[in-house]
Design a protein around this motif. Structure first.
Motif, mmCIF file in Angstrom:
data_model
loop_
_atom_site.group_PDB
_atom_site.id
_atom_site.type_symbol
_atom_site.label_atom_id
_atom_site.label_comp_id
_atom_site.label_asym_id
_atom_site.label_seq_id
_atom_site.Cartn_x
_atom_site.Cartn_y
_atom_site.Cartn_z
ATOM 1 N N ARG A 163 38.006 -45.457 -11.859
ATOM 2 C CA ARG A 163 37.798 -46.769 -11.254
ATOM 3 C C ARG A 163 36.555 -46.801 -10.370
ATOM 4 N NH1 ARG A 163 38.554 -50.620 -13.579
ATOM 5 N NH2 ARG A 163 40.827 -50.681 -13.766
ATOM 6 N N GLN A 164 36.088 -45.645 -9.909
ATOM 7 C CA GLN A 164 34.837 -45.623 -9.150
ATOM 8 C C GLN A 164 33.634 -45.874 -10.055
ATOM 9 O OE1 GLN A 164 35.618 -45.612 -6.012
ATOM 10 N NE2 GLN A 164 37.695 -45.107 -6.701
ATOM 11 N N THR A 200 33.816 -48.037 -12.861
ATOM 12 C CA THR A 200 33.865 -49.416 -13.342
ATOM 13 C C THR A 200 34.999 -50.166 -12.660
ATOM 14 O OG1 THR A 200 34.389 -50.833 -15.251
ATOM 15 C CG2 THR A 200 35.139 -48.554 -15.366
ATOM 16 N N ARG A 201 34.687 -51.333 -12.161
ATOM 17 C CA ARG A 201 35.708 -52.184 -11.546
ATOM 18 C C ARG A 201 36.370 -53.095 -12.580
ATOM 19 N NH1 ARG A 201 35.639 -49.069 -7.716
ATOM 20 N NH2 ARG A 201 34.455 -49.395 -5.816
ATOM 21 N N ARG A 202 35.711 -53.357 -13.693
ATOM 22 C CA ARG A 202 36.168 -54.381 -14.620
ATOM 23 C C ARG A 202 36.959 -53.850 -15.817
ATOM 24 N NH1 ARG A 202 34.103 -59.334 -14.855
ATOM 25 N NH2 ARG A 202 35.966 -59.579 -16.163
ATOM 26 N N GLN A 215 43.939 -49.820 -6.121
ATOM 27 C CA GLN A 215 42.538 -49.785 -6.552
ATOM 28 C C GLN A 215 42.389 -49.488 -8.039
ATOM 29 O OE1 GLN A 215 40.275 -46.162 -5.216
ATOM 30 N NE2 GLN A 215 42.168 -45.703 -4.120
ATOM 31 N N ASP A 251 30.059 -52.130 -16.140
ATOM 32 C CA ASP A 251 30.145 -53.457 -15.522
ATOM 33 C C ASP A 251 28.880 -54.266 -15.744
ATOM 34 O OD1 ASP A 251 32.578 -52.528 -14.758
ATOM 35 O OD2 ASP A 251 32.246 -52.696 -12.605
ATOM 36 N N ASN A 262 27.235 -52.719 -11.018
ATOM 37 C CA ASN A 262 28.037 -51.502 -11.099
ATOM 38 C C ASN A 262 28.505 -51.101 -9.708
ATOM 39 O OD1 ASN A 262 27.511 -51.266 -13.902
ATOM 40 N ND2 ASN A 262 25.541 -50.274 -13.461
ATOM 41 N N PRO A 263 29.700 -50.517 -9.580
ATOM 42 C CA PRO A 263 30.186 -50.149 -8.247
ATOM 43 C C PRO A 263 29.356 -49.067 -7.572
ATOM 44 C CG PRO A 263 31.705 -49.393 -9.947
ATOM 45 C CD PRO A 263 30.717 -50.288 -10.612
#
Length: 323
Positions: free
Chosen positions: A14-15, A17-19, A46, A230, A238-239
């Motif tokens: 998840r770090q 990509t958030r989507r 998260q 993302d 991107n995150p």
């Protein structure tokens, strides 16, 4: 993926990509209904959006398990009709259900009646001596009638007799055009393609024909390919800019898990694919593999391992400047 995409792996991904939607390991209905639910189903907020993948073939049990999963906060319930392992076949779920499309339809209908979140199915294009075109079309017709919200198709046949699970991921030929034709035949049904997809360029090409792309082992073994998801696929920032920043962002989570008694190696085993092909990557992997398994290993082991890559980057930059 069983034994791979646990909660620690998902927080790490998840770090990147958030989507992108993440999927749990496959969990059997019996384990969900009778087992230690927090251990099996618990996750960090998260990690969302997050799907729970179930294994089972009893409509009533699947409905119960789906309801429990929805109660935990999962955003989607996915039924696995694609795993070819002997363990799964012996439990009468996974890819062997491709031979029983009517039963799969009953399972989906029961799950749909039990929950309000989307219910999806992950399948193969066929098994053993089935004609893939007929088998996939028949199954999909049944699923649509049952109200399925999407199908995820691994574009290989599964040979349940004669091939190991690993061979079933490599030997049967991929048939992407068949999945494209499935989308054409069911234009209102979201169709996601899976199997042999290793780059975002590959994903872009498939998205001209289907609604989504699922990455499995490629994302696990080369997690840095998720870093640009993302921006490339969702048109958003991107995150994090690089893998080091993404791993830095995981440190508070790692520390919180260590405080709860989780062994460091349970988390770092999911990090070994980072920095593949970069100077210092081998030392990074070796340091984690050697040190994280020791009793009382703490987050400093992760920072020490990261230093091998940072040091190599600095040395490389120095060489370039000297030249």
């Amino acid at each position: 993926m069983m034994d791979w995409t646990d909660r620690h792996c998902r927080v790490f991904h998840r770090q990147m990509t958030r989507r992108a939607r993440l999927y749990s390991e496959m969990v059997t209905t019996g384990a969900v209904i009778h087992g230690e639910r927090e251990k099996l189903l618990g996750f960090s907020p998260q990690e969302q959006p997050l799907a729970l993948q179930l294994g089972g073939s009893d409509p009533s049990d699947l409905a119960k398990a789906a309801r429990i999963g929805e109660g935990f906060g999962y955003d989607e319930i996915n039924l696995n009709v694609g795993c070819p392992s002997d363990r799964v076949q012996n439990g009468r779920f996974g890819a062997c259900l491709m031979a029983e499309p009517a039963l799969v339809g009953e399972c989906v209908a029961a799950m749909k009646a039990a929950v309000s979140v989307p219910v999806t199915v992950k399948c193969r294009i066929g098994i053993d001596d089935q004609d893939p075109g007929e088998a996939l079309h028949t199954l999909t017709q049944t699923l649509v009638a049952a109200g399925v919200d999407a199908v995820i198709v691994h574009a290989r046949k599964a040979w349940l007799k004669g091939l190991s699970p690993r061979e079933n991921r490599e030997i049967p030929p991929l048939d992407y055009p068949l999945v494209y034709r499935l989308k054409q035949a069911f234009p209102r049904l979201p169709v996601v393609i899976n199997g042999g997809i290793t780059t975002l360029d590959d994903a872009d090409q498939h998205l001209a024909h289907v609604d989504g792309v699922m990455l499995g082992r490629a994302a696990y073994h080369q997690p840095e390919l998720l870093l640009d998801v993302d921006r490339r696929l969702f048109g958003q920032n991107n995150p994090h800019d690089d893998a080091s920043a993404a791993l830095d962002a995981c440190v508070p989570y790692i520390e919180s898990q260590l405080a709860r008694g989780v062994r460091l190696s349970a988390i770092t085993r999911h990090l070994l694919g980072l920095f593949a092909g970069r100077p210092g990557a081998r030392s990074f992997r070796r340091h984690l593999a050697d040190r994280a398994v020791k009793e009382g290993a703490g987050c400093e082991i992760v920072r020490e391992a990261m230093a091998f890559v940072s040091r190599s980057d600095e040395e490389m930059a120095a060489r370039v400047n000297a030249a």
